[in-house]
Enzyme design. Sequence first.
Site, mmCIF file in Angstrom:
data_model
loop_
_atom_site.group_PDB
_atom_site.id
_atom_site.type_symbol
_atom_site.label_atom_id
_atom_site.label_comp_id
_atom_site.label_asym_id
_atom_site.label_seq_id
_atom_site.Cartn_x
_atom_site.Cartn_y
_atom_site.Cartn_z
ATOM 1 N N ASP A 9 44.074 -32.491 81.171
ATOM 2 C CA ASP A 9 42.738 -32.470 80.543
ATOM 3 C C ASP A 9 42.325 -31.055 80.115
ATOM 4 O O ASP A 9 41.856 -30.847 78.996
ATOM 5 C CB ASP A 9 41.684 -33.053 81.484
ATOM 6 C CG ASP A 9 41.761 -34.572 81.564
ATOM 7 O OD1 ASP A 9 42.248 -35.187 80.601
ATOM 8 O OD2 ASP A 9 41.339 -35.129 82.597
ATOM 9 N N LYS A 68 42.081 -41.490 89.091
ATOM 10 C CA LYS A 68 42.722 -40.174 88.968
ATOM 11 C C LYS A 68 42.887 -39.451 90.307
ATOM 12 O O LYS A 68 43.882 -38.764 90.517
ATOM 13 C CB LYS A 68 41.925 -39.287 88.005
ATOM 14 C CG LYS A 68 42.008 -39.713 86.547
ATOM 15 C CD LYS A 68 41.296 -38.694 85.672
ATOM 16 C CE LYS A 68 41.209 -39.153 84.234
ATOM 17 N NZ LYS A 68 40.659 -38.123 83.355
#
Length: 288
Positions: free
Chosen positions: A108, A71
């Site tokens: 997220d 990420k």
Amino acid sequence: MLLSGKARLAGVVGWPVAHSLSPRLHGHWFARYRIDGAYVPLAVRPEDLELAFRALPRLGFLGWNVTIPHKERAFALVHRRDAAAERMRAVNTVLVHQDGTLEGRNTDGAGFWAHLLAEYPDFDPRSGPTLVLGAGGAARAVACALLDAGCPLLRLANRTAARAAALAADLDALFPGRLAVLSWPPPAEALGDLALLVNATSLGMEGQPPLALDLAPLPQAAIVADLVYVPLETELLRAARARGLRTLDGLGMLIHQAVPGFSFWGGRIPEVDAAVRDCLLEVLHPTG
Ligand code: ATR
């Protein structure tokens, strides 16, 4: 599965990637909406990540999700990012635009927030402080989303105090005067006025010790959220439920964070409902 020569392609890039629930999740939506397309696991070694990011658009992929450990590297490999990705300095969703440029997003935090509101539409983040346990990427995402939503005071507690202090300092630059760092484990006094408690550590996950926290000081109106979803009902959530507190499990965040990506490569906004939850529960808790 519908799959023609014009199929819409997407996937998840990770190393390892075998544990990822994303193929199941996106596959469910592709099938449900009878979309000509596929979402595949893409096991990409760290040293091949840049190559993969250059190759996937040329192979016709409309986008992909990014999971551990890529990420942060993904952040540097896209051409532009949304505000959440900038704040997180991490990307979990990559969209390929028509001119071939890559947009990195981080969904997220918004996923957590969407799940919280879907379950508890009356929840007002301004109604009291939130305590976030943990200082990793998940804690950062949740903290950003809650501060954005108007949380007046966000308390952070983490086993490694220096990580909590670093995260608080980072967030304080964006949301001045709304962060406090606590010791680990958090003292009982820090629970008495909470609107929300979030476990963003890996404690309580299968194979890990449970999060041992006495919930007695929590107000009856508090919500207890756990980002862990294996098991779905952690010791923490069980203890909260036993006290009559409202709870939020970790699976909803996983589903909601996938919505923006699917909306792009699936071409329609997918529904988050019991059917999609059940399809994930089938693999998490197979019966027979
Ligand atoms: P993520 O990106 O998913 O948040 P992470 O960065 O590995 O993952 O974070 C895991 C979190 O769980 C950390 O806050 C970690 O605390 P440390 O920063 O002290 O490592 C926390 N954690 C893991 N095991 C723990 C344990 N046994 N006791 C307390 N906290 C723990």
